[in-house]
Design a protein around this motif. Sequence first.
Motif, PDB file in Angstrom:
ATOM      1  N   PRO A 251       0.836  -1.207   0.000  1.00  0.00           N
ATOM      2  CA  PRO A 251       0.000   0.000   0.000  1.00  0.00           C
ATOM      3  C   PRO A 251       0.866   1.250   0.000  1.00  0.00           C
ATOM      4  O   PRO A 251       1.754   1.404   0.831  1.00  0.00           O
ATOM      5  CB  PRO A 251      -0.804  -0.130   1.300  1.00  0.00           C
ATOM      6  N   MET A 252       0.630   2.107  -0.940  1.00  0.00           N
ATOM      7  CA  MET A 252       1.396   3.351  -1.043  1.00  0.00           C
ATOM      8  C   MET A 252       0.540   4.392  -1.742  1.00  0.00           C
ATOM      9  O   MET A 252      -0.411   4.046  -2.446  1.00  0.00           O
ATOM     10  CB  MET A 252       2.706   3.135  -1.813  1.00  0.00           C
ATOM     11  N   PRO A 253       0.839   5.672  -1.541  1.00  0.00           N
ATOM     12  CA  PRO A 253       0.075   6.725  -2.226  1.00  0.00           C
ATOM     13  C   PRO A 253       0.163   6.589  -3.737  1.00  0.00           C
ATOM     14  O   PRO A 253       1.161   6.093  -4.273  1.00  0.00           O
ATOM     15  CB  PRO A 253       0.734   8.013  -1.732  1.00  0.00           C
ATOM     16  N   ALA A 254      -0.878   7.026  -4.406  1.00  0.00           N
ATOM     17  CA  ALA A 254      -0.912   6.923  -5.860  1.00  0.00           C
ATOM     18  C   ALA A 254       0.222   7.714  -6.503  1.00  0.00           C
ATOM     19  O   ALA A 254       0.773   7.296  -7.529  1.00  0.00           O
ATOM     20  CB  ALA A 254      -2.260   7.424  -6.382  1.00  0.00           C
ATOM     21  N   ALA A 255       0.597   8.856  -5.915  1.00  0.00           N
ATOM     22  CA  ALA A 255       1.677   9.661  -6.487  1.00  0.00           C
ATOM     23  C   ALA A 255       3.001   8.896  -6.486  1.00  0.00           C
ATOM     24  O   ALA A 255       3.787   8.984  -7.426  1.00  0.00           O
ATOM     25  CB  ALA A 255       1.823  10.968  -5.718  1.00  0.00           C
ATOM     26  N   VAL A 256       3.255   8.138  -5.430  1.00  0.00           N
ATOM     27  CA  VAL A 256       4.479   7.335  -5.366  1.00  0.00           C
ATOM     28  C   VAL A 256       4.431   6.223  -6.396  1.00  0.00           C
ATOM     29  O   VAL A 256       5.413   5.955  -7.110  1.00  0.00           O
ATOM     30  CB  VAL A 256       4.670   6.752  -3.951  1.00  0.00           C
ATOM     31  N   ARG A 257       3.299   5.559  -6.526  1.00  0.00           N
ATOM     32  CA  ARG A 257       3.159   4.446  -7.462  1.00  0.00           C
ATOM     33  C   ARG A 257       3.337   4.922  -8.906  1.00  0.00           C
ATOM     34  O   ARG A 257       3.987   4.258  -9.726  1.00  0.00           O
ATOM     35  CB  ARG A 257       1.790   3.797  -7.283  1.00  0.00           C
ATOM     36  N   LEU A 258       2.743   6.058  -9.237  1.00  0.00           N
ATOM     37  CA  LEU A 258       2.841   6.574 -10.605  1.00  0.00           C
ATOM     38  C   LEU A 258       4.244   7.057 -10.937  1.00  0.00           C
ATOM     39  O   LEU A 258       4.611   7.119 -12.114  1.00  0.00           O
ATOM     40  CB  LEU A 258       1.839   7.712 -10.803  1.00  0.00           C
ATOM     41  N   ALA A 259       5.038   7.413  -9.925  1.00  0.00           N
ATOM     42  CA  ALA A 259       6.370   7.957 -10.165  1.00  0.00           C
ATOM     43  C   ALA A 259       7.443   6.882 -10.305  1.00  0.00           C
ATOM     44  O   ALA A 259       8.594   7.207 -10.593  1.00  0.00           O
ATOM     45  CB  ALA A 259       6.754   8.921  -9.042  1.00  0.00           C
ATOM     46  N   LEU A 260       7.100   5.620 -10.107  1.00  0.00           N
ATOM     47  CA  LEU A 260       8.080   4.548 -10.227  1.00  0.00           C
ATOM     48  C   LEU A 260       8.329   4.213 -11.691  1.00  0.00           C
ATOM     49  O   LEU A 260       7.424   4.344 -12.527  1.00  0.00           O
ATOM     50  CB  LEU A 260       7.588   3.297  -9.488  1.00  0.00           C
ATOM     51  N   PRO A 261       9.536   3.759 -12.047  1.00  0.00           N
ATOM     52  CA  PRO A 261       9.812   3.434 -13.456  1.00  0.00           C
ATOM     53  C   PRO A 261       8.990   2.267 -13.974  1.00  0.00           C
ATOM     54  O   PRO A 261       8.859   2.108 -15.184  1.00  0.00           O
ATOM     55  CB  PRO A 261      11.311   3.100 -13.450  1.00  0.00           C
ATOM     56  N   VAL A 283       2.459  10.140 -17.834  1.00  0.00           N
ATOM     57  CA  VAL A 283       3.363  10.157 -16.673  1.00  0.00           C
ATOM     58  C   VAL A 283       4.382   9.027 -16.783  1.00  0.00           C
ATOM     59  O   VAL A 283       5.584   9.221 -16.546  1.00  0.00           O
ATOM     60  CB  VAL A 283       2.558  10.044 -15.363  1.00  0.00           C
ATOM     61  N   GLY A 284       3.925   7.840 -17.161  1.00  0.00           N
ATOM     62  CA  GLY A 284       4.839   6.715 -17.296  1.00  0.00           C
ATOM     63  C   GLY A 284       5.898   6.941 -18.357  1.00  0.00           C
ATOM     64  O   GLY A 284       7.074   6.596 -18.160  1.00  0.00           O
ATOM     65  N   ILE A 336       8.345  11.868  -7.597  1.00  0.00           N
ATOM     66  CA  ILE A 336       7.194  11.756  -6.698  1.00  0.00           C
ATOM     67  C   ILE A 336       6.612  13.131  -6.395  1.00  0.00           C
ATOM     68  O   ILE A 336       5.378  13.322  -6.409  1.00  0.00           O
ATOM     69  CB  ILE A 336       7.610  11.040  -5.403  1.00  0.00           C
ATOM     70  N   ALA A 337       7.483  14.095  -6.138  1.00  0.00           N
ATOM     71  CA  ALA A 337       7.005  15.448  -5.831  1.00  0.00           C
ATOM     72  C   ALA A 337       6.275  16.063  -7.016  1.00  0.00           C
ATOM     73  O   ALA A 337       5.209  16.683  -6.858  1.00  0.00           O
ATOM     74  CB  ALA A 337       8.183  16.325  -5.401  1.00  0.00           C
ATOM     75  N   ALA A 342       1.208  17.470  -9.977  1.00  0.00           N
ATOM     76  CA  ALA A 342       0.617  17.524 -11.315  1.00  0.00           C
ATOM     77  C   ALA A 342      -0.665  16.709 -11.445  1.00  0.00           C
ATOM     78  O   ALA A 342      -1.444  16.940 -12.377  1.00  0.00           O
ATOM     79  CB  ALA A 342       1.630  17.039 -12.350  1.00  0.00           C
ATOM     80  N   THR A 343      -0.907  15.755 -10.561  1.00  0.00           N
ATOM     81  CA  THR A 343      -2.108  14.919 -10.665  1.00  0.00           C
ATOM     82  C   THR A 343      -3.028  15.177  -9.486  1.00  0.00           C
ATOM     83  O   THR A 343      -2.577  15.451  -8.375  1.00  0.00           O
ATOM     84  CB  THR A 343      -1.733  13.418 -10.691  1.00  0.00           C
ATOM     85  N   PRO A 344      -4.337  15.082  -9.705  1.00  0.00           N
ATOM     86  CA  PRO A 344      -5.292  15.337  -8.608  1.00  0.00           C
ATOM     87  C   PRO A 344      -5.531  14.119  -7.725  1.00  0.00           C
ATOM     88  O   PRO A 344      -6.406  14.172  -6.862  1.00  0.00           O
ATOM     89  CB  PRO A 344      -6.570  15.709  -9.369  1.00  0.00           C
ATOM     90  N   ALA A 345      -4.778  13.043  -7.927  1.00  0.00           N
ATOM     91  CA  ALA A 345      -5.006  11.831  -7.145  1.00  0.00           C
ATOM     92  C   ALA A 345      -4.649  12.065  -5.689  1.00  0.00           C
ATOM     93  O   ALA A 345      -3.749  12.837  -5.353  1.00  0.00           O
ATOM     94  CB  ALA A 345      -4.169  10.682  -7.708  1.00  0.00           C
ATOM     95  N   SER A 346      -5.359  11.365  -4.810  1.00  0.00           N
ATOM     96  CA  SER A 346      -5.084  11.441  -3.383  1.00  0.00           C
ATOM     97  C   SER A 346      -5.144  10.047  -2.793  1.00  0.00           C
ATOM     98  O   SER A 346      -5.882   9.180  -3.277  1.00  0.00           O
ATOM     99  CB  SER A 346      -6.099  12.343  -2.676  1.00  0.00           C
TER     100      SER A 346
END
Length: 479
Positions: A251-261, A283-284, A336-337, A342-346
């Motif tokens: 489990p991790m925030p969506a911003a962290v998940r989207l920022a992974l390679p 983003v990917g 991640i920052a 840039a995304t409205p995900a929370s």
Amino acid sequence: MSAPAAQASSTGRDGDVALGTHPAPAPDPSPVDAASALTARAGLGASVRFELLKLLAQWRVRIVLLACWVAPAGFIAAVSGQSSLPSDTVFGRWMLATGWAGTLVVLSFACTWALPLLTALVAGDVFAAEDRLGTWRHLVMAVRSPRRIFAAKAIASTAVILVMELGLAVSSIGGGLLVVGDHDLVGLDGSVIGPGRSAWLVLLAWACVVVGSLAFAAVGLLGSVALGRSPMGLLTPALLAFALQTAQLLPMPAAVRLALPSQGFLAWRGLFAGPAQTRPLVVGLIISLAWVLVATALALLLFVRRDFTDLAYEGSARRSVLLGVAPVLALTLVSIAVVAVATPASGSGIDRGKVEQSLATSFAHLYRLQSRQLHRPDVTEEQLRTSASCYRAGSPGEDEGPGNDWRCSVSWHIPGATAVGTALYQLDVSADGHYVADGDGPKEVNGYFQVRTPDGDAANPLWQIDALVDLSSRSTSKG
């Protein structure tokens, strides 16, 4: 003429002939001219061809190349003759319905393990092989430019990786179309995608995944340069893939998940949803390109600073940390920052509102597909007025996040009928937004994996539903 005079005349004439026929040898070139000539002979084009020949001379690379061009078609042909399908894989349940589903199953498997292993096999060993063989001095003397050597090896390894990926795509597409056929594909929102659009989306998905694989290839170059002859350089892309696969389960925030390679290997699925989930894809792609640039630049920096005269070079652990790991971690934190802003995900990006909206949309599309199978009168989504009500059985009051304890009730209206139809589903929602809704009745709607049609038994589209929640979108929870 006297003998001495004749001898002198003959000598003179012979000397003139000798000078005319055998000119005096040119003076030896200077060291600078010799180096320039040697460098010209070993230009970038020749260096790339030489590196390609070295890679293709390796038996393991040849075997993997052959497997990439043959195995996907063989896999699809084998599955088409089986009664069971890889239904736990995205698009797996549709492999007998259309050839386009088969190539997407192969693409999903390739993104999980195959592509990271291919990049490790090629890019992760392209520099370390020279350390093991002790051939750096000969190569440097032939090319006389560390930057040119690096460029040649990077281009050659990338070319081989691209040919492998091309083989996976061509073999899987060709095998699927030949064995199953060019039929409609059911998307991740339940809508039916025609063959022409399916072809375009499949090609676009493979192209997007190529960018993600280049990020792992750049990490392989970095590991091969930084760790010398150590086998850890060869394993760097594979270890990174394993770490990212493990992280995807947490489990991790969506911003962290989207920022992974690894996002570059997952976001292609959004192309098959409606409307297309393009934000995670963009983003990917950006994250993957950033990893390509940073990892390649770090590998080049380490390479041009190394001592090629040291035959016992084992890599520099301290330099690897300072110039390799630290910048990559910094890139991840910056990514991640930026994604968070840039995304409205929370939160996790998964909440009750998103799940309900996605399930209701998919059910409406698939209900129409089932109606066509059963030769019932067609209805529109507006007429059905489908809605869903979901909750998490394992966490009362916190209906958000991934888990296999989601329970949903779907309701719809049939024109001309007073009763409201209701179907139950049990959902297994993954942390990456993909979920499988398993039908739990009534039997005539979603309780059995086949439906009896006038043309014979067919797969029941409402039995299990594959769908996708957009992690990058704004929360729609009703509270």
